[in-house]
Design a protein around this motif. Sequence first.
Motif, PDB file in Angstrom:
ATOM      1  N   SER A 123      49.450  23.640  30.188  1.00  0.00           N
ATOM      2  CA  SER A 123      50.871  23.476  29.907  1.00  0.00           C
ATOM      3  C   SER A 123      51.557  22.636  30.970  1.00  0.00           C
ATOM      4  O   SER A 123      52.398  21.781  30.667  1.00  0.00           O
ATOM      5  N   ARG A 124      51.181  22.843  32.221  1.00  0.00           N
ATOM      6  CA  ARG A 124      51.810  22.094  33.321  1.00  0.00           C
ATOM      7  C   ARG A 124      51.456  20.609  33.277  1.00  0.00           C
ATOM      8  O   ARG A 124      52.156  19.785  33.865  1.00  0.00           O
ATOM      9  N   THR A 125      50.354  20.269  32.614  1.00  0.00           N
ATOM     10  CA  THR A 125      49.982  18.858  32.487  1.00  0.00           C
ATOM     11  C   THR A 125      50.463  18.261  31.165  1.00  0.00           C
ATOM     12  O   THR A 125      50.101  17.134  30.824  1.00  0.00           O
ATOM     13  N   GLY A 126      51.259  19.028  30.427  1.00  0.00           N
ATOM     14  CA  GLY A 126      51.852  18.502  29.211  1.00  0.00           C
ATOM     15  C   GLY A 126      51.020  18.676  27.965  1.00  0.00           C
ATOM     16  O   GLY A 126      51.329  18.097  26.916  1.00  0.00           O
ATOM     17  N   VAL A 127      49.943  19.481  28.032  1.00  0.00           N
ATOM     18  CA  VAL A 127      49.086  19.710  26.874  1.00  0.00           C
ATOM     19  C   VAL A 127      49.476  21.024  26.217  1.00  0.00           C
ATOM     20  O   VAL A 127      49.409  22.081  26.841  1.00  0.00           O
ATOM     21  N   ALA A 128      49.877  20.944  24.954  1.00  0.00           N
ATOM     22  CA  ALA A 128      50.293  22.140  24.238  1.00  0.00           C
ATOM     23  C   ALA A 128      49.106  22.811  23.565  1.00  0.00           C
ATOM     24  O   ALA A 128      48.097  22.173  23.278  1.00  0.00           O
ATOM     25  N   GLY A 129      49.220  24.105  23.327  1.00  0.00           N
ATOM     26  CA  GLY A 129      48.171  24.830  22.618  1.00  0.00           C
ATOM     27  C   GLY A 129      47.221  25.541  23.553  1.00  0.00           C
ATOM     28  O   GLY A 129      47.347  25.499  24.782  1.00  0.00           O
ATOM     29  N   SER A 130      46.237  26.188  22.963  1.00  0.00           N
ATOM     30  CA  SER A 130      45.298  27.011  23.729  1.00  0.00           C
ATOM     31  C   SER A 130      44.167  26.176  24.317  1.00  0.00           C
ATOM     32  O   SER A 130      43.917  25.032  23.899  1.00  0.00           O
ATOM     33  N   ALA A 131      43.481  26.769  25.280  1.00  0.00           N
ATOM     34  CA  ALA A 131      42.294  26.115  25.849  1.00  0.00           C
ATOM     35  C   ALA A 131      41.258  25.876  24.762  1.00  0.00           C
ATOM     36  O   ALA A 131      40.621  24.819  24.715  1.00  0.00           O
ATOM     37  N   HIS A 132      41.100  26.844  23.880  1.00  0.00           N
ATOM     38  CA  HIS A 132      40.136  26.719  22.788  1.00  0.00           C
ATOM     39  C   HIS A 132      40.463  25.504  21.923  1.00  0.00           C
ATOM     40  O   HIS A 132      39.583  24.708  21.583  1.00  0.00           O
ATOM     41  N   ASP A 133      41.733  25.343  21.556  1.00  0.00           N
ATOM     42  CA  ASP A 133      42.131  24.220  20.708  1.00  0.00           C
ATOM     43  C   ASP A 133      41.895  22.883  21.400  1.00  0.00           C
ATOM     44  O   ASP A 133      41.453  21.913  20.774  1.00  0.00           O
ATOM     45  N   GLN A 134      42.184  22.825  22.693  1.00  0.00           N
ATOM     46  CA  GLN A 134      41.984  21.582  23.442  1.00  0.00           C
ATOM     47  C   GLN A 134      40.507  21.207  23.492  1.00  0.00           C
ATOM     48  O   GLN A 134      40.137  20.043  23.297  1.00  0.00           O
ATOM     49  N   VAL A 135      39.654  22.185  23.743  1.00  0.00           N
ATOM     50  CA  VAL A 135      38.216  21.915  23.787  1.00  0.00           C
ATOM     51  C   VAL A 135      37.718  21.444  22.426  1.00  0.00           C
ATOM     52  O   VAL A 135      36.943  20.485  22.329  1.00  0.00           O
ATOM     53  N   MET A 136      38.162  22.077  21.361  1.00  0.00           N
ATOM     54  CA  MET A 136      37.720  21.688  20.024  1.00  0.00           C
ATOM     55  C   MET A 136      38.173  20.280  19.669  1.00  0.00           C
ATOM     56  O   MET A 136      37.417  19.503  19.061  1.00  0.00           O
ATOM     57  N   ARG A 137      39.389  19.909  20.051  1.00  0.00           N
ATOM     58  CA  ARG A 137      39.885  18.549  19.797  1.00  0.00           C
ATOM     59  C   ARG A 137      39.021  17.518  20.525  1.00  0.00           C
ATOM     60  O   ARG A 137      38.626  16.494  19.946  1.00  0.00           O
ATOM     61  N   LEU A 138      38.748  17.780  21.795  1.00  0.00           N
ATOM     62  CA  LEU A 138      37.993  16.809  22.582  1.00  0.00           C
ATOM     63  C   LEU A 138      36.526  16.773  22.173  1.00  0.00           C
ATOM     64  O   LEU A 138      35.887  15.722  22.249  1.00  0.00           O
ATOM     65  N   ALA A 139      35.987  17.889  21.721  1.00  0.00           N
ATOM     66  CA  ALA A 139      34.612  17.901  21.211  1.00  0.00           C
ATOM     67  C   ALA A 139      34.496  17.027  19.973  1.00  0.00           C
ATOM     68  O   ALA A 139      33.537  16.265  19.811  1.00  0.00           O
TER      69      ALA A 139
END
Length: 224
Positions: A123-139
């Motif tokens: 969140s502090r780096t401007g990325v919204a959503g959960s860690a799980h969602d971020q990993v899935m997007r980047l995968a």
Amino acid sequence: MSNPVYVAIDVPRLDAAKVLAEKVKGHVGGVKLGLEFFCAHGHHGVMELAHVGLPIFLDLKLHDIPNTVAGAMQAIHVLEPAIVTVHASGGRAMMEDAKAAAGENTKIVAVTMLTSLDENDLSRTGVAGSAHDQVMRLAELAEAAGLDGIVCSGQEVGSVHKQWKNGFFVVPGLRPAGSNVGDQKRVVTPRQARDDGASVLVIGRPISKAEDPLAAARAIEATL
């Protein structure tokens, strides 16, 4: 891979790194060398560790414009690493160029989210959503770029494995049951990560900082 454990040897002294690798080589499947080691010892240090006879994982986390990352990848061809990391957040073009420039026998895997980060950090780096969602997007982005796989925590590897059936998944931040988690925030045991689909288990301090590294490596191997 008969033993999926890669011992992380991120120490500033080359002689100590070689001693540790020789000590545990019968109970690990490879050696992971990160930025601290590479900045201290460069190509020479990697070649010295290669004499131990284990596959080398260069955890350099390359992250720059596509042309620069491709050039860096070409510069390490001579080292013949088994695995090299780039940052998925560098984007699709960068990952495509990294893979195109890599050696024929080198797997390129994309770091999705560092295991020292949690959702507050995102969140502090401007990325919204959960860690799980971020990993899935980047995968998904890494797969589209033609990479071999990704680096993610053990908390996400099961979901990624379901999405990317033939992917190569590196899981760091692992801790044997009952051990100190240190600065890691999203940890699981080596056995859990392996059962969930991890291809490589990166284990550092539980082996390298143990009073008896050989015994620690043997005990972790026994759980797998």
